[in-house]
Design a protein around this motif. Structure first.
Motif, mmCIF file in Angstrom:
data_model
loop_
_atom_site.group_PDB
_atom_site.id
_atom_site.type_symbol
_atom_site.label_atom_id
_atom_site.label_comp_id
_atom_site.label_asym_id
_atom_site.label_seq_id
_atom_site.Cartn_x
_atom_site.Cartn_y
_atom_site.Cartn_z
ATOM 1 N N VAL A 9 29.126 46.303 29.146
ATOM 2 C CA VAL A 9 30.358 46.015 29.881
ATOM 3 C C VAL A 9 30.077 45.855 31.374
ATOM 4 C CG1 VAL A 9 32.617 46.947 30.545
ATOM 5 C CG2 VAL A 9 31.784 47.226 28.202
ATOM 6 N N PHE A 10 29.158 46.661 31.865
ATOM 7 C CA PHE A 10 28.939 46.754 33.317
ATOM 8 C C PHE A 10 28.042 45.648 33.852
ATOM 9 C CE2 PHE A 10 27.786 48.634 37.367
ATOM 10 C CZ PHE A 10 28.906 49.370 37.716
ATOM 11 N N ILE A 11 27.001 45.310 33.108
ATOM 12 C CA ILE A 11 26.030 44.330 33.625
ATOM 13 C C ILE A 11 26.514 42.920 33.316
ATOM 14 C CG2 ILE A 11 23.634 43.540 33.545
ATOM 15 C CD1 ILE A 11 22.780 46.327 32.926
ATOM 16 N N ARG A 12 27.367 42.440 34.194
ATOM 17 C CA ARG A 12 27.936 41.100 34.085
ATOM 18 C C ARG A 12 28.138 40.541 35.488
ATOM 19 N NH1 ARG A 12 33.375 41.390 30.857
ATOM 20 N NH2 ARG A 12 33.773 42.896 32.519
ATOM 21 N N VAL A 13 28.269 39.245 35.561
ATOM 22 C CA VAL A 13 28.517 38.609 36.865
ATOM 23 C C VAL A 13 29.831 39.116 37.452
ATOM 24 C CG1 VAL A 13 28.972 36.411 38.026
ATOM 25 C CG2 VAL A 13 27.180 36.558 36.277
ATOM 26 N N ASP A 14 30.819 39.353 36.589
ATOM 27 C CA ASP A 14 32.118 39.828 37.065
ATOM 28 C C ASP A 14 31.996 41.156 37.809
ATOM 29 O OD1 ASP A 14 33.450 37.637 36.174
ATOM 30 O OD2 ASP A 14 34.397 38.597 34.446
ATOM 31 N N THR A 15 31.057 42.001 37.383
ATOM 32 C CA THR A 15 30.868 43.287 38.058
ATOM 33 C C THR A 15 30.422 43.081 39.494
ATOM 34 O OG1 THR A 15 30.316 44.390 35.973
ATOM 35 C CG2 THR A 15 29.614 45.467 38.006
ATOM 36 N N LEU A 16 29.484 42.153 39.694
ATOM 37 C CA LEU A 16 29.032 41.849 41.061
ATOM 38 C C LEU A 16 30.185 41.309 41.899
ATOM 39 C CD1 LEU A 16 25.564 40.187 40.297
ATOM 40 C CD2 LEU A 16 26.029 42.537 41.028
ATOM 41 N N LYS A 17 31.030 40.495 41.281
ATOM 42 C CA LYS A 17 32.208 39.975 41.994
ATOM 43 C C LYS A 17 33.130 41.122 42.408
ATOM 44 C CE LYS A 17 32.473 35.477 39.594
ATOM 45 N NZ LYS A 17 33.317 34.651 38.707
ATOM 46 N N ILE A 18 33.342 42.063 41.494
ATOM 47 C CA ILE A 18 34.228 43.194 41.774
ATOM 48 C C ILE A 18 33.691 44.019 42.938
ATOM 49 C CG2 ILE A 18 35.035 45.413 40.855
ATOM 50 C CD1 ILE A 18 35.223 43.988 38.111
ATOM 51 N N PHE A 62 44.989 40.965 50.203
ATOM 52 C CA PHE A 62 43.956 39.982 50.520
ATOM 53 C C PHE A 62 42.945 39.911 49.374
ATOM 54 C CE2 PHE A 62 39.834 38.732 52.177
ATOM 55 C CZ PHE A 62 40.135 37.624 52.957
ATOM 56 N N ALA A 63 42.525 41.087 48.890
ATOM 57 C CA ALA A 63 41.552 41.133 47.794
ATOM 58 C C ALA A 63 42.148 40.581 46.506
ATOM 59 C CB ALA A 63 41.076 42.564 47.580
ATOM 60 N N PHE A 64 43.435 40.830 46.282
ATOM 61 C CA PHE A 64 44.111 40.276 45.112
ATOM 62 C C PHE A 64 44.022 38.747 45.129
ATOM 63 C CE2 PHE A 64 48.030 38.234 43.631
ATOM 64 C CZ PHE A 64 48.006 38.566 42.289
ATOM 65 N N THR A 65 44.306 38.160 46.279
ATOM 66 C CA THR A 65 44.252 36.694 46.408
ATOM 67 C C THR A 65 42.829 36.189 46.191
ATOM 68 O OG1 THR A 65 46.073 36.776 48.001
ATOM 69 C CG2 THR A 65 44.774 34.750 47.926
ATOM 70 N N LEU A 66 41.869 36.878 46.764
ATOM 71 C CA LEU A 66 40.466 36.477 46.623
ATOM 72 C C LEU A 66 40.026 36.551 45.166
ATOM 73 C CD1 LEU A 66 37.829 35.649 48.008
ATOM 74 C CD2 LEU A 66 37.357 38.070 48.436
ATOM 75 N N ALA A 67 40.439 37.599 44.461
ATOM 76 C CA ALA A 67 40.071 37.749 43.050
ATOM 77 C C ALA A 67 40.674 36.631 42.198
ATOM 78 C CB ALA A 67 40.519 39.115 42.540
ATOM 79 N N LEU A 89 41.266 33.624 43.238
ATOM 80 C CA LEU A 89 40.484 32.426 43.550
ATOM 81 C C LEU A 89 39.136 32.431 42.840
ATOM 82 C CD1 LEU A 89 41.213 32.091 47.397
ATOM 83 C CD2 LEU A 89 42.178 30.718 45.524
ATOM 84 N N LEU A 90 38.625 33.636 42.531
ATOM 85 C CA LEU A 90 37.329 33.753 41.853
ATOM 86 C C LEU A 90 37.466 33.763 40.335
ATOM 87 C CD1 LEU A 90 35.450 36.289 44.166
ATOM 88 C CD2 LEU A 90 35.058 33.830 43.945
ATOM 89 N N GLY A 91 38.671 33.513 39.832
ATOM 90 C CA GLY A 91 38.839 33.316 38.399
ATOM 91 C C GLY A 91 39.335 34.496 37.598
ATOM 92 N N PHE A 92 39.704 35.596 38.243
ATOM 93 C CA PHE A 92 40.232 36.737 37.504
ATOM 94 C C PHE A 92 41.707 36.500 37.170
ATOM 95 C CE2 PHE A 92 36.631 38.661 39.744
ATOM 96 C CZ PHE A 92 36.039 39.418 38.734
ATOM 97 N N THR A 93 42.168 37.130 36.106
ATOM 98 C CA THR A 93 43.586 37.049 35.761
ATOM 99 C C THR A 93 44.396 37.843 36.791
ATOM 100 O OG1 THR A 93 43.598 39.057 34.399
ATOM 101 C CG2 THR A 93 42.957 36.987 33.320
ATOM 102 N N PRO A 94 45.704 37.598 36.880
ATOM 103 C CA PRO A 94 46.524 38.373 37.826
ATOM 104 C C PRO A 94 46.423 39.880 37.603
ATOM 105 C CG PRO A 94 47.742 36.461 37.075
ATOM 106 C CD PRO A 94 46.482 36.506 36.253
ATOM 107 N N GLN A 95 46.370 40.302 36.327
ATOM 108 C CA GLN A 95 46.264 41.734 36.038
ATOM 109 C C GLN A 95 44.926 42.292 36.531
ATOM 110 O OE1 GLN A 95 47.301 39.420 33.848
ATOM 111 N NE2 GLN A 95 49.454 40.010 33.644
ATOM 112 N N GLU A 96 43.856 41.553 36.284
ATOM 113 C CA GLU A 96 42.538 41.988 36.757
ATOM 114 C C GLU A 96 42.476 41.967 38.278
ATOM 115 O OE1 GLU A 96 39.851 40.370 32.953
ATOM 116 O OE2 GLU A 96 40.188 39.096 34.720
#
Length: 378
Positions: free
Chosen positions: A280-289, A125-130, A132-139
């Motif tokens: 590396v850590f302080i990014r919008v992607d971190t909040l998404k993760i 479920f989280a893989f699918t959500l990620a 949809l939020l713009g992450f690559t399949p590997q991410e």
């Protein structure tokens, strides 16, 4: 050179003069995690070294994660991190986990594997959500594995598929593992009825020694033949369990569950924490993760509970669905939560050993899920 110039040069070459606001934020986050590890005892064995590694790497000019360059020999944690980068530490952690794991409850009630499998739904479920939020399949695969509540597996998969996300994913994975007693009970109470929560389950059958010896051998053969990519994790997990159940290698058993796992935990936690640099850590992607990780863990808990409720219906009330929440592989914390919530409604109800079945099944399940993702996107 006068004393003023000396003091000026000393100040300008210090970390105080070079620290950035982002580094101050990360140091503050590290201090909060240290507080949670010590004062609240949230998974302290790993959260404390992770937090301190995060603290060290964000102290400017310390260069503790610096690679060798010119006359510089490189930072200490750079070398320790090679055990993460080369996927040495997670399998060794699994060796120790295998020694400390009793698969007896799973063997006594094989149907509990269904609840462990149901909890893995949170990963996909989280893989699918990620995605949809713009992450690559590997991410997305690396982020999704947070739902398995298995820190070493999350590190193992992320270091192969998305190493740049290792810091945020490791912190999220271990934070949610530590927060199991806070996250799971509201979901357990929401999705079960009073009648279901008070079900008393019969005593588990006694598992023969030969069953416990054969089990890790059979699982290793079947899982690794199906998913060769998880041979390091599943192989070490089952080797550790075979050490324990064989009863003939006491010294190896003692080393694996004490000295070895303790040393590797220090190296793994500190070096993983040191990947959480401010830039590396302080990014919008971190909040998404962090948000997806919370969702993954919640959905994994719900998945196990739903399978538990189905089994309650199928067995006509012989299965307490509360043990389904233990399908996440946070061993043995999730099983203890099932016990605690069950006793809130009936003090004489003992669910711990029954919950250990789906709990240890979740350990295998999360490794299998990682293997599936690695096979697809590795």
């Amino acid at each position: 050179m006068n004393i003023g110039e000396v003091l000026t040069n000393l100040w300008q070459s210090s970390g105080f003069a070079n620290i950035t606001i982002n580094e101050i934020i990360m140091i503050s986050v590290a201090c909060v995690l240290i507080y949670l590890a010590i004062a609240k005892q949230f998974e302290p064995l790993l959260l404390l070294p992770i937090a301190f590694g995060m603290l060290l790497v964000n102290l400017p000019l310390a260069n503790i994660m610096g690679a060798p360059e010119g006359t510089s020999s490189g930072g200490l944690l750079y070398y320790l991190y090679q055990g993460v980068k080369l996927n040495i530490y997670p399998p060794l952690i699994f060796l120790g986990v295998g020694v400390m794991t009793d698969f007896g409850p799973l063997l006594a009630n094989p149907s509990s594997v269904l609840m462990g499998a149901g909890a893995q739904f949170g990963i996909f479920f989280a893989f699918t959500l990620a995605i949809l939020l713009g992450f690559t399949p590997q991410e997305a695969a690396s982020i999704g594995i947070i739902g398995g509540a298995d820190g070493p597996t999350a590190i193992f998969l992320t270091s192969k598929l998305a190493p740049t996300l290792l810091g945020p994913i490791a912190v999220a994975a271990y934070s949610y593992m530590a927060l199991v007693p806070m996250i799971q009970p509201p979901l357990m109470k929401l999705l079960t009825t009073d009648e279901e929560r008070t079900v008393k389950m019969g005593q588990l059958r006694e598992v023969k020694k030969v069953e416990k010896i054969v089990f890790p051998i059979v699982v290793a053969i079947l899982v690794i033949l199906l998913l060769p990519s998880v041979a390091p994790l599943v192989g070490m997990l089952m080797l550790g369990n075979l050490f324990k159940e064989s009863g003939v290698v006491g010294r190896l058993t003692d080393t694996a569950q004490n000295g070895l796992i303790n040393v590797i935990t220090i190296f793994l936690g500190t070096s993983v924490g040191a990947t959480a640099k401010a830039d590396v850590f302080i990014r919008v992607d971190t909040l998404k993760i962090i948000a997806i990780g919370m969702t993954a863990f919640a959905v994994a808990t719900i998945g196990g509970l739903i399978i538990g409720k189905i089994m309650y219906k199928v067995t006509k009330g012989k299965i307490n669905p509360l043990i389904g929440s233990a399908g996440v592989s946070a061993v043995p914390m999730a099983a203890r939560v099932s016990q605690v919530v069950g006793q809130e409604y009936d003090k004489s109800n003992f669910l711990l050993m029954h919950a250990m079945g789906p709990n240890v099944a979740g350990v295998i399940g999360s490794a299998v899920a990682a293997g599936v993702l690695l096979s697809m996107f590795g």
